[in-house]
Design a protein around this motif. Structure first.
Motif, PDB file in Angstrom:
ATOM      1  N   ALA A  44      50.516  99.434 -75.450  1.00  0.00           N
ATOM      2  CA  ALA A  44      49.867 100.312 -75.727  1.00  0.00           C
ATOM      3  C   ALA A  44      50.496 101.842 -76.766  1.00  0.00           C
ATOM      4  O   ALA A  44      49.892 102.001 -78.076  1.00  0.00           O
ATOM      5  CB  ALA A  44      48.320 100.353 -75.203  1.00  0.00           C
ATOM      6  N   SER A  80      47.123  94.325 -74.789  1.00  0.00           N
ATOM      7  CA  SER A  80      47.324  94.348 -73.694  1.00  0.00           C
ATOM      8  C   SER A  80      45.968  94.905 -73.889  1.00  0.00           C
ATOM      9  O   SER A  80      45.576  94.585 -72.180  1.00  0.00           O
ATOM     10  CB  SER A  80      47.417  96.318 -74.297  1.00  0.00           C
ATOM     11  N   ARG A  81      45.253  95.495 -74.420  1.00  0.00           N
ATOM     12  CA  ARG A  81      42.800  95.001 -73.927  1.00  0.00           C
ATOM     13  C   ARG A  81      42.690  93.774 -73.828  1.00  0.00           C
ATOM     14  O   ARG A  81      41.973  93.656 -72.663  1.00  0.00           O
ATOM     15  CB  ARG A  81      42.692  96.064 -75.200  1.00  0.00           C
ATOM     16  N   ARG A 102      40.611  92.547 -70.273  1.00  0.00           N
ATOM     17  CA  ARG A 102      39.163  91.359 -70.217  1.00  0.00           C
ATOM     18  C   ARG A 102      39.938  90.749 -69.439  1.00  0.00           C
ATOM     19  O   ARG A 102      39.108  89.636 -68.582  1.00  0.00           O
ATOM     20  CB  ARG A 102      39.339  91.555 -71.033  1.00  0.00           C
ATOM     21  N   ILE A 113      40.546  99.860 -69.497  1.00  0.00           N
ATOM     22  CA  ILE A 113      41.161 100.662 -71.238  1.00  0.00           C
ATOM     23  C   ILE A 113      40.394 101.576 -71.210  1.00  0.00           C
ATOM     24  O   ILE A 113      42.122 102.497 -71.975  1.00  0.00           O
ATOM     25  CB  ILE A 113      39.677  99.000 -71.976  1.00  0.00           C
ATOM     26  N   THR A 116      44.002 103.656 -72.458  1.00  0.00           N
ATOM     27  CA  THR A 116      44.141 104.095 -73.403  1.00  0.00           C
ATOM     28  C   THR A 116      45.013 106.009 -72.999  1.00  0.00           C
ATOM     29  O   THR A 116      44.820 105.980 -73.848  1.00  0.00           O
ATOM     30  CB  THR A 116      43.323 104.032 -74.499  1.00  0.00           C
ATOM     31  N   ASN A 150      39.576 109.923 -72.726  1.00  0.00           N
ATOM     32  CA  ASN A 150      39.987 108.141 -71.747  1.00  0.00           C
ATOM     33  C   ASN A 150      39.963 108.787 -70.548  1.00  0.00           C
ATOM     34  O   ASN A 150      39.233 107.626 -69.844  1.00  0.00           O
ATOM     35  CB  ASN A 150      41.631 107.591 -72.505  1.00  0.00           C
ATOM     36  N   PRO A 156      37.320 103.096 -75.588  1.00  0.00           N
ATOM     37  CA  PRO A 156      37.529 102.020 -75.027  1.00  0.00           C
ATOM     38  C   PRO A 156      36.141 100.761 -74.185  1.00  0.00           C
ATOM     39  O   PRO A 156      36.411 100.242 -74.101  1.00  0.00           O
ATOM     40  CB  PRO A 156      37.707 102.935 -73.399  1.00  0.00           C
ATOM     41  N   THR A 168      34.907  98.576 -77.448  1.00  0.00           N
ATOM     42  CA  THR A 168      35.978  97.628 -77.073  1.00  0.00           C
ATOM     43  C   THR A 168      35.505  96.777 -76.009  1.00  0.00           C
ATOM     44  O   THR A 168      35.185  95.368 -76.705  1.00  0.00           O
ATOM     45  CB  THR A 168      37.239  98.183 -77.099  1.00  0.00           C
ATOM     46  N   ALA A 169      34.887  97.325 -74.683  1.00  0.00           N
ATOM     47  CA  ALA A 169      35.146  96.321 -73.383  1.00  0.00           C
ATOM     48  C   ALA A 169      33.140  96.438 -73.934  1.00  0.00           C
ATOM     49  O   ALA A 169      32.925  95.159 -73.211  1.00  0.00           O
ATOM     50  CB  ALA A 169      34.560  97.074 -71.735  1.00  0.00           C
ATOM     51  N   SER A 201      38.742  90.583 -78.824  1.00  0.00           N
ATOM     52  CA  SER A 201      39.780  91.937 -79.297  1.00  0.00           C
ATOM     53  C   SER A 201      40.284  92.144 -81.048  1.00  0.00           C
ATOM     54  O   SER A 201      40.739  93.066 -81.780  1.00  0.00           O
ATOM     55  CB  SER A 201      40.512  91.861 -78.850  1.00  0.00           C
TER      56      SER A 201
END
Length: 404
Positions: A25, A124-125, A129, A141, A145, A268, A328, A331-332, A346
């Motif tokens: 990342a 990477s994310r 998951r 995440i 990050t 983060n 984060p 995104t999750a 993603s």
């Protein structure tokens, strides 16, 4: 396979170590900003306008966005490992092309090819998951990050110093060396975490409507895109503000430019620490609000007569804090709407964020000019930040109404 087994470092038969994910990342983020202090000297080297060289940000983000739409389904079909390794190899070739380019047109062509490194950030994310459930994914995440922000936080500082000592090409040599080391590490450590979907690529792309029909996916993706939009506008406009309004040298600009990344690191860390405790929606709401507050305060400083480089960059560190809370968790949330389409989600969510960022970066560069001051940039950043607040409020209202 959603492996719950522990990873063994440098063992490609197990899920990757978190350190490898951080580096993957990080190199993607570093390629976005290490050279920004060099834009004026690059314009002089290629004998072109600053606005032309500023396109190296916008075109990179635009291609980045298109690739993210493609990367997700391809990785859901073929697996994470081959797509990551292939993207990193293309990035290395493109970086050499940037260094050796004889004119601005060829440089921008290779710069667009450099966007292949986005596979490292997106996947990477998705790997996270694949490995853990939703609440843990937001936390992990956040840590990934948080770790990766150390690299781009130092990137502009390093890039400014390298430009002053060795010239603009030095930043790209650093990118090449870092990319090569990380490619070797990924080859040795990155075990596959995703079994083939069993669908053809065509069928894989046909899964997009399942995501696009989900209001929750749109809500989280747009909250992420709008909140981070302030940062992308900053990428496009802050170099002009630093050099033309505050008269900074490349090295000093690099030092100040990293202020939002310091905030992003903190945000983060807070996501990694508190996402499981407080939940996704409150964290996204807090992040969008903090980002908007930072821009609003910076905007107020200039009419009050206390506007300076220190207040401008210092208060915009709150944009970084806000994005560290928002990205984060949003995104999750987007990846958890349809867990079996985590890679696709993603990529699509990232494309919305980066595609919007490309437009905002170019718009910020176009709005700024002689006599404009920093106001067009700050108003643009405030509008996008407040947009993020509105969207996450709509998500929360809908979930309350449906009892989710």
């Amino acid at each position: 396979m959603k492996s719950r087994t522990g990873s063994r470092f440098l063992d490609r038969t197990t899920p990757p170590n978190i350190f490898t994910l951080i580096l993957l990342a990080g190199v993607s983020a570093l390629s976005m900003n290490i050279f920004l202090p060099s834009l004026p000297s690059m314009a002089a080297y290629f004998e072109t306008d600053y606005a032309v060289m500023q396109l190296s940000v916008a075109v990179y983000l635009a291609v980045n966005a298109v690739l993210q739409v493609l990367i997700g389904p391809i990785s859901d079909k073929l697996g994470r490992r081959p797509v990551i390794l292939g993207g990193m190899a293309i990035f290395l070739v493109a970086t050499l092309g940037c260094i050796l380019a004889p004119n601005a047109a060829l440089f921008l062509t290779f710069r667009m090819m450099q966007a292949a490194v986005v596979v490292a950030m997106v996947l990477s994310r998705a790997v996270v998951r694949d490995m853990v459930p939703a609440d843990q994914a937001a936390s992990m995440i956040g840590y990934v990050t948080m770790g990766m922000t150390v690299v781009p936080m130092l990137g502009p500082v390093l890039g400014g110093a390298l430009d002053q000592i060795f010239g603009w090409q030095a930043s790209f040599w650093v990118l090449f060396a870092a990319g090569l080391v990380i490619l070797v590490m990924a080859w040795a450590d990155l075990g596959e975490t995703k079994q083939s979907s069993g669908l053809s690529l065509g069928r894989q792309f046909h899964e997009y409507p399942e995501l696009l029909r989900s209001p929750r996916f749109w809500g989280y993706s747009m909250a992420c895109a709008l909140s981070s939009g302030a940062f992308f506008a900053y990428l496009g406009g802050a170099p002009f503000v630093a050099t033309e309004i505050f008269g900074m040298s490349p090295s000093k600009m690099g030092l100040y430019f990293g202020a939002p990344a310091v905030g992003y690191f903190l945000g983060n860390f807070l996501s990694g620490r508190y996402s499981v405790r407080f939940g996704i929606n409150p964290m996204v709401m807090a992040g969008c609000s903090v980002a908007a507050s930072g821009v609003a305060l910076s905007l107020l400083m200039f009419p009050l007569g206390v506007g300076s480089a220190e207040t401008f960059f210092g208060l915009l560190s709150l944009v970084g804090v806000g994005n560290g809370l928002t990205i984060p968790n949003a995104t999750a949330g987007a990846l958890s709407v349809r867990p079996h389409l985590a890679g696709t989600a993603s990529g699509l969510s990232g494309a919305m964020m980066i595609g919007g960022g490309a437009g905002l970066s170019a718009l910020a560069g176009a709005l700024l000019g002689p006599g404009s001051g920093p106001f067009p940039l700050l108003w643009l950043m405030l509008a996008t930040s407040l947009g993020g607040v509105v969207v996450i409020l709509l998500v929360i209202h809908r979930e309350n109404r449906l009892g989710l």
